[in-house]
Motif scaffolding. Structure first.
Motif, PDB file in Angstrom:
ATOM      1  N   ILE A 103      -7.819   9.385  -4.438  1.00  0.00           N
ATOM      2  CA  ILE A 103      -6.490   9.313  -5.678  1.00  0.00           C
ATOM      3  C   ILE A 103      -6.707  10.902  -5.418  1.00  0.00           C
ATOM      4  CG2 ILE A 103      -6.823   7.420  -5.777  1.00  0.00           C
ATOM      5  CD1 ILE A 103      -8.176   7.946  -8.386  1.00  0.00           C
ATOM      6  N   ASP A 104      -5.648  11.220  -6.526  1.00  0.00           N
ATOM      7  CA  ASP A 104      -5.379  12.421  -7.364  1.00  0.00           C
ATOM      8  C   ASP A 104      -5.522  13.563  -6.655  1.00  0.00           C
ATOM      9  OD1 ASP A 104      -4.943  11.251  -9.944  1.00  0.00           O
ATOM     10  OD2 ASP A 104      -6.831  11.828 -11.076  1.00  0.00           O
ATOM     11  N   CYS A 105      -5.418  13.396  -5.212  1.00  0.00           N
ATOM     12  CA  CYS A 105      -4.776  14.756  -4.283  1.00  0.00           C
ATOM     13  C   CYS A 105      -4.328  14.403  -3.248  1.00  0.00           C
ATOM     14  CB  CYS A 105      -6.561  15.241  -3.720  1.00  0.00           C
ATOM     15  SG  CYS A 105      -7.451  14.175  -2.744  1.00  0.00           S
ATOM     16  N   ARG A 106      -4.115  15.876  -2.883  1.00  0.00           N
ATOM     17  CA  ARG A 106      -3.037  15.613  -1.658  1.00  0.00           C
ATOM     18  C   ARG A 106      -3.811  15.435  -0.120  1.00  0.00           C
ATOM     19  NH1 ARG A 106      -0.616  20.406  -5.049  1.00  0.00           N
ATOM     20  NH2 ARG A 106      -2.218  21.286  -3.067  1.00  0.00           N
ATOM     21  N   ASP A 120     -14.251   6.967 -10.268  1.00  0.00           N
ATOM     22  CA  ASP A 120     -12.997   6.584 -11.532  1.00  0.00           C
ATOM     23  C   ASP A 120     -12.755   5.144 -11.205  1.00  0.00           C
ATOM     24  OD1 ASP A 120     -11.845   8.571 -13.552  1.00  0.00           O
ATOM     25  OD2 ASP A 120     -10.320   7.935 -12.511  1.00  0.00           O
ATOM     26  N   ARG A 141     -10.069   2.399 -11.139  1.00  0.00           N
ATOM     27  CA  ARG A 141      -9.046   1.905 -11.424  1.00  0.00           C
ATOM     28  C   ARG A 141      -7.985   1.048 -11.079  1.00  0.00           C
ATOM     29  NH1 ARG A 141      -5.684   7.687 -11.419  1.00  0.00           N
ATOM     30  NH2 ARG A 141      -6.553   8.527 -11.546  1.00  0.00           N
ATOM     31  N   PHE A 198       0.509  -1.458  -0.344  1.00  0.00           N
ATOM     32  CA  PHE A 198       0.166  -0.047  -0.015  1.00  0.00           C
ATOM     33  C   PHE A 198       0.585   1.091   0.154  1.00  0.00           C
ATOM     34  CE2 PHE A 198      -2.934  -3.749   1.696  1.00  0.00           C
ATOM     35  CZ  PHE A 198      -3.768  -3.006   1.174  1.00  0.00           C
ATOM     36  N   GLN A 199       0.804   2.320  -0.862  1.00  0.00           N
ATOM     37  CA  GLN A 199       0.493   3.659  -0.583  1.00  0.00           C
ATOM     38  C   GLN A 199       0.604   4.489   0.472  1.00  0.00           C
ATOM     39  OE1 GLN A 199       3.613   4.595  -3.241  1.00  0.00           O
ATOM     40  NE2 GLN A 199       3.940   6.053  -1.970  1.00  0.00           N
ATOM     41  N   THR A 225      -8.494   1.274 -17.717  1.00  0.00           N
ATOM     42  CA  THR A 225      -9.377   2.020 -17.581  1.00  0.00           C
ATOM     43  C   THR A 225      -8.725   3.512 -17.836  1.00  0.00           C
ATOM     44  OG1 THR A 225      -6.885   2.871 -16.345  1.00  0.00           O
ATOM     45  CG2 THR A 225      -8.733   1.295 -14.922  1.00  0.00           C
ATOM     46  N   ASP A 274      -1.996   3.230 -11.193  1.00  0.00           N
ATOM     47  CA  ASP A 274      -3.362   2.542 -11.370  1.00  0.00           C
ATOM     48  C   ASP A 274      -3.909   2.422 -12.112  1.00  0.00           C
ATOM     49  OD1 ASP A 274      -4.437   5.099 -10.624  1.00  0.00           O
ATOM     50  OD2 ASP A 274      -5.241   4.710  -8.411  1.00  0.00           O
ATOM     51  N   LYS A 282     -12.151  10.606  -6.847  1.00  0.00           N
ATOM     52  CA  LYS A 282     -10.852  11.828  -7.248  1.00  0.00           C
ATOM     53  C   LYS A 282     -12.091  12.817  -6.916  1.00  0.00           C
ATOM     54  CE  LYS A 282     -11.346  11.727 -12.279  1.00  0.00           C
ATOM     55  NZ  LYS A 282     -10.724  11.048 -13.635  1.00  0.00           N
ATOM     56  N   ARG A 326     -13.814  17.387 -10.766  1.00  0.00           N
ATOM     57  CA  ARG A 326     -13.084  18.668 -11.689  1.00  0.00           C
ATOM     58  C   ARG A 326     -13.478  19.136 -13.140  1.00  0.00           C
ATOM     59  NH1 ARG A 326      -7.844  15.919  -9.737  1.00  0.00           N
ATOM     60  NH2 ARG A 326      -7.448  17.082  -7.987  1.00  0.00           N
ATOM     61  N   GLY A 327     -14.705  18.145 -13.358  1.00  0.00           N
ATOM     62  CA  GLY A 327     -15.247  18.031 -14.883  1.00  0.00           C
ATOM     63  C   GLY A 327     -15.343  16.595 -14.899  1.00  0.00           C
ATOM     64  N   TYR A 343     -13.477   1.171  -7.660  1.00  0.00           N
ATOM     65  CA  TYR A 343     -13.654   2.434  -7.992  1.00  0.00           C
ATOM     66  C   TYR A 343     -12.900   3.048  -6.816  1.00  0.00           C
ATOM     67  CZ  TYR A 343     -16.610   1.761 -12.032  1.00  0.00           C
ATOM     68  OH  TYR A 343     -16.945   2.162 -13.288  1.00  0.00           O
ATOM     69  N   LYS A 344     -12.021   4.046  -7.152  1.00  0.00           N
ATOM     70  CA  LYS A 344     -12.198   4.757  -6.406  1.00  0.00           C
ATOM     71  C   LYS A 344     -12.147   5.948  -6.796  1.00  0.00           C
ATOM     72  CE  LYS A 344      -6.913   1.958  -5.981  1.00  0.00           C
ATOM     73  NZ  LYS A 344      -5.891   2.467  -6.738  1.00  0.00           N
ATOM     74  N   TYR A 400      -1.390  13.935 -15.395  1.00  0.00           N
ATOM     75  CA  TYR A 400      -0.040  14.547 -14.762  1.00  0.00           C
ATOM     76  C   TYR A 400       0.501  14.703 -16.661  1.00  0.00           C
ATOM     77  CZ  TYR A 400      -2.027  12.448 -10.149  1.00  0.00           C
ATOM     78  OH  TYR A 400      -2.458  12.434  -9.383  1.00  0.00           O
TER      79      TYR A 400
END
Lengths: 132, 335
Positions: A92-95, A108, A110, A70-71, B45, B40, A126, A129-130, A123-124, B14
């Motif tokens: 995901i895709d954010c801090r 999303d 993944r 795991f990250q 995907t 991922d 994010k 943002r559109g 699905y994860k 990215y």
């Protein structure tokens, strides 16, 4: 060997299909339940519902200590879809500091993990943002 | 008649600048940047997102699609049919016609042609062509500056906004860039491949197309060239005598994403269209080139809530070289 549990993604999970209780409107995802968790109808009648990939964070935790594979830090949240179904998933895709209760998110598809060289998907979430 | 009814594009969030890559290897300078997939994300995907965007723009349900043809050179599998998986994820009926195309970036137009053929034969009425690639280059190699990720899809139907007017192919035994399963591209004489492969093949495919259609090059308002290198594209425009202003390319913004680059650029051309005109689109990959002519008869629909190609090109987050290496999964680690 690929375990039968993961060799294919369920139709409901793949296409965000939920089940809406015809008595009270509670939405179950991704399982079709026999009883309604909210109104207690048993057996409950459910109708199929095509959900949209949008929702918001109800609660979250940032995991800092996890086993290998795991990250970290890993934001995990309870997300409520606009249709009402609640699920638990990775953000995901954010801090990590951007994650907050009420944040609008988008489901999303993944890769969750790899099993014997085969990518396993789910699905994860994010930040919204559109839609692309 | 076979028309393009819709398009969909997915560009990962990215980016890495060519300058950042060069700096990591002790080199200076560098032009442009490229799209980098998250760890991922894979061809499936990304492909499903491009396809869903295309279906949404056409107001279609997955069950209305009778063919799902998928082109990729980087699925990573020696055996695993992704077109069938994509069809399932999109909600297509189980009787849907599926096919996987690969082994050459040119396979994107093989998929497009197969779908067109099936429609012209009356076997299907509506088809989806998806191209998705996540190219990983050997760290430190020249290819690392351009190999990128992305996906795009087209919905073909009997009635749409652009018709597929002509198709010409030029095939030879010339290989050029090639790669063994699970390995990086080996170094080849790029100048030779550009001259004898790319330039010769696309020139002859275009020449045949103009002859068959009895059309001159100046009648095309926009041009899409499937060049694996920015310099190759510019060189081709000069050699063939095409106006560089007509060239539509996302190369400087997202790099080269194999099969997907052809459809991303084509979608971008359709989106940027200000007047109804003809588009020349030429694919290239080991084995040859396909040239096709499109006639745009209506403006494609703008869909509320769906990101445009332009928006996707602009919505980005730059990463460092070390993050790029982690995202490219060359170092292993979690997804």
């Amino acid at each position: 060997m690929t375990s039968p549990l993961v060799w294919r993604i369920s139709r409901e999970s793949a296409r965000l299909i939920g089940y809406k209780c015809t008595s009270c409107g509670w939405v179950s995802f991704p399982e079709r339940k026999r009883t309604c968790k909210r109104c207690g109808a048993a057996p409950a009648e459910f109708e199929e519902l095509q959900m949209k990939p949008f929702g918001k964070i109800i609660s979250f935790v940032i995991q800092h200590r996890l086993p290998e594979g795991f990250q970290t830090p890993l934001p995990l949240a309870v997300v409520e879809f606009d249709e009402g179904a609640r699920v638990y998933g990775e953000i995901i895709d954010c801090r990590p500091e951007e994650v907050q209760v009420g944040l609008e998110v988008e489901a999303d598809l993944r890769v969750m993990y790899e099993e014997n060289g085969l990518d396993i998907y789910s699905y994860k979430f994010k930040p919204r943002r559109g839609s692309a | 008649m076979v028309d393009i009814a819709s398009y969909g594009v997915y560009v990962p969030r990215y980016r890495i600048k060519a300058e950042e890559i060069n700096q990591a290897w002790g080199r200076s300078g560098g032009r442009g940047e490229k799209a980098v997939a998250a760890p991922d994300e894979d061809v499936l995907t990304m492909g499903v997102k491009a396809a869903r965007a295309a279906l949404m723009r056409a107001s279609l349900d997955g069950a209305q699609v009778e063919a799902v043809y998928f082109a990729s050179i980087s699925s990573g599998y020696a055996e695993n049919a992704l077109a069938a998986q994509l069809a399932g994820l999109l909600g297509a009926n189980q009787g849907v016609s599926v096919a996987d195309f690969g082994l050459s970036t040119r396979s994107v137009t093989s998929a497009l042609q197969a779908c067109t053929d099936a429609m012209e034969a009356g076997r299907i009425g509506c088809g989806l062509v998806i191209a998705s690639d996540r190219l990983i280059a050997k760290p430190g190699s020249d290819y690392e500056l351009s190999y990128a990720a992305g996906a795009a899809a087209l919905v073909l139907a009997k009635e749409g906004f652009a018709s597929l007017g002509g198709f010409s192919a030029y095939s030879s035994g010339f290989v050029g860039r090639s790669r063994a399963e699970g390995q990086f591209h080996g170094t080849v004489d790029e100048r030779f491949v550009m001259q004898q492969g790319f330039l010769e093949h696309i020139s002859l495919a275009i020449q045949d197309l103009t002859k068959v259609m009895n059309i001159t090059l100046d009648q095309f308002g926009q041009v899409v060239l499937h060049a694996p290198d920015l310099r190759w594209g510019n060189r081709a425009l000069a050699q063939i005598g095409l106006d560089p202003k007509k060239h539509v390319s996302t190369f400087a913004q997202i790099g080269y994403a194999g099969c997907a680059s052809f459809l991303v650029d084509l979608a971008y051309a359709l989106e940027k269209l200000t007047s109804l005109r003809k588009i020349l689109a030429v694919s290239y990959g080991p084995g040859g080139s396909d040239a096709l002519a499109l006639s745009v008869e209506k403006q494609p629909s703008k869909m509320h809530g769906l990101m445009t190609v332009e928006e996707q090109l602009n919505q980005k987050e730059h990463v460092s070289y070390s993050t790029y290496l982690r995202y490219s999964r060359l170092l292993g680690g979690p997804r």
